[in-house]
Design an enzyme around this catalytic site. Sequence first.
Site, PDB file in Angstrom:
ATOM      1  CG  ASP A 116      -1.824   1.173   1.340  1.00  0.00           C
ATOM      2  OD1 ASP A 116      -1.672   2.126   0.556  1.00  0.00           O
ATOM      3  OD2 ASP A 116      -2.732   1.133   2.207  1.00  0.00           O
ATOM      4  CG  HIS A 117       3.201   4.075  -3.141  1.00  0.00           C
ATOM      5  ND1 HIS A 117       4.006   4.833  -2.334  1.00  0.00           N
ATOM      6  CD2 HIS A 117       3.906   3.891  -4.294  1.00  0.00           C
ATOM      7  CE1 HIS A 117       5.129   5.132  -2.974  1.00  0.00           C
ATOM      8  NE2 HIS A 117       5.096   4.564  -4.160  1.00  0.00           N
ATOM      9  NE  ARG A 118      -4.070   3.943   1.262  1.00  0.00           N
ATOM     10  CZ  ARG A 118      -5.208   3.506   1.806  1.00  0.00           C
ATOM     11  NH1 ARG A 118      -6.257   4.294   1.884  1.00  0.00           N
ATOM     12  NH2 ARG A 118      -5.294   2.269   2.277  1.00  0.00           N
TER      13      ARG A 118
END
Lengths: 429, 349
Positions: free
Chosen positions: A401-403
């Site tokens: 999850d790039h967040r």
Amino acid sequence: MTEILMPRLSDTMEEGVISSWQKQPGDEVAVGDVIVDIETDKAVMEYEAYEAGVLEKILVAEGETAAIGAPIAVIVPAGGARPEPAPAAEARPTAEPERAPAAEAAPEPEAVPVGAAAPPRANGRPAASRPPSSPLARRLARDHGIDLATLSGSGPGGRIVRADIEAAVRSAGPAAPAPAAAAQATAAPAPSAPAVQARADDPDVEAVPLNRFRKVAARRLTESKREAPHFYLNREVDAEALLAFRATLNEALAPAKVSVNDLVVKAVATALREHPAVNVSYTEENLLFHKRVHVGVAVAVEDGLVVPVVRDADRMSVSQIGRETRELAAKARDGRLSAREMSGGTFSVSNLGMFGVDSFSAVINPPEAAILAVGAVRDEPVVRDGQVVPGKRMTVTLSVDHRATDGATAAKFLARLAELLQNPLLIVA
Amino acid sequence: MATVTYRQALRDTLRAEMLRDENVFLLGEEIGLFEGSYKITEGLLKEFGPRRVRDTPIAEEGFVGAAIGAAMLGLRPVVEIMTINFSLLALDQIVNHAAKIYGMFGGQASVPMVIRTPGGGGQQLGATHSQNVELFYSFIPGLKVLAPSTPAEASAMLKAAIRDDDPVLFLENLALYNTRGELPAAVEDVEPAEIGRAAVTRPGTDITIIGYSRMARVASEVAETLAAEGVSAEVVDLRSLRPLDRQTVVDSVRRTGCAVVAEDDWLTYGIGAEIAATIQEGAFDWLDAPVRRVAMAEVPLPYAKSLETAALPSAESLLTAVRATLRATGRITPGTDATSPRPALEPVR
């Protein structure tokens, strides 16, 4: 008198089905007695009384469904005179004030059982006062079936505010769609009937209603793909040493066995302990760093997929992990997993190697920040010391999850994981 | 499209209405020869003559009573009371006569009159000349009470007040007279406002700030400041204190989940109290924090400049209250502005 309310037994539960009543009207009930078995979206669970007394009335019959928070039975104090029922907290004044602002326009709030917040005690004294909370937070909690008592508030004096509910909803995975939201939606056009219904009479089609697993997985995975920007890191791992190590271990442990996957889970847990930035959950306000490592292991069951959680996997031996995983998988296949055994993961592993899959990319299991997809060990020619020789290779793919974290951070974690898998003594060291 | 001052908008609108309807006439102290204490009636005596622009003795009860009689007989008087403080001398005429005649006599006579009167502190006029007693009139059924905050609203609402068949208190604020704004059209073409409608003058998502007259302007400034900090504040300008547009207030708070009311009068029993009650009746399930009120210090307004400034509600005191509410709901995290949130029962200043 106390209303027994449909409890929230799992993160994804919206309603429960009464599986069977263990107590009948007139039965004495002690605190801790199992009074009813409730079927959630994942499992059948026993529900214990939190009040002593006599089961007076069953409000929801076996086989029927009730929403979280809805009263399912009534318990009255044993022996004593029945106290007056508590006045309905929501009783309206009989005469609405003239020109009550907006009252006419207000959408009727969802019918909420009075006392959902604080059932009066059997002795007539109110139960421990509920935590301070804003009206908005209380309404959202009702909509999402969240028990305020389980939250700590970030507002003044510990007041639970909207932000706290939203955080709880996010960390619990997708919750029920708020009925209020539906009520406020500006007259959205009714969704067209699903194609299945439209073609239910097509002789070449068999319409099978979705089972609970399918429904939950569909909702959560859709949310994951929609909300979490996934990126993927692939890595070839030299699995020769891993297979040799496993053979050695199994000789030593016989008749017990460890699988390649048990070694992977242990390696993952070890690497997570060393790379806490991957053992996280993203929320809109905070990045939650999990202090413990709980690894979810995807298990295929007859009619879907469940992900039981191996808790504190970093503190377990490989053989313990193996035992635990097999036990959980067996429970999963029987539908006996408890809500606790299916929640709280901080990272997941999905292995399709046994099906001959070389490599694949898995969908992150929210609210986790990453998942490892493990492929089969393949015989391949490899170059070693300038020579092409037979070798063993396994592809692992990390979905992130790039967040919550970034490429370099995830790559370092993956590099360490590969190092552990290629030097399996380090896994148990 | 012309940029005018609030003062100019009032004057031009009075003139336009007098040209439109010969029954409209003005009366008040010093409005003719002197052209008004605040120059709202500049040039009108010259243009319309003493029959339609009448200087009166210093006798508020007398000339308000005269206006009531004229209105009952079909004229449309526009009274200027030099400041709202002096309207207290005409309280009986306004409250017991103007407001009640239509109802008491079964609708046989209307009282189509306007009382224009400025108020507000900040001009170093001392405690008796600096009050805002709009609450006294907003409390009375039978009256309409308007409080525009911009030149465009002043023009549209004054037209509506003059054309309305009930007695209207038209509240001006000394601090607004020199503020500028655009009229949507030439003054004679400005559409009369609909009485009893608040307006969302700035949409936002995080918090609702409710104000009227001067404080609606202050609310807009504060919203601007907050926007620079990444906070989206919605501003509701009440515009009409009676009838009160509860729906617009409630709808806004249902969108934002919290509210601060800014009023230019004292806190206890004030306009803010009514708005707070309205919000809890209409938006209880949407509230994420108690409604805060920002108001004047509960003292007769001091004459000394520094004390007067300290006693009046301001952009700073409103910002403090807004930030405290935003912090309470987790919409902003505690920052450098380290004022500890006060209990909601205390006015924030």
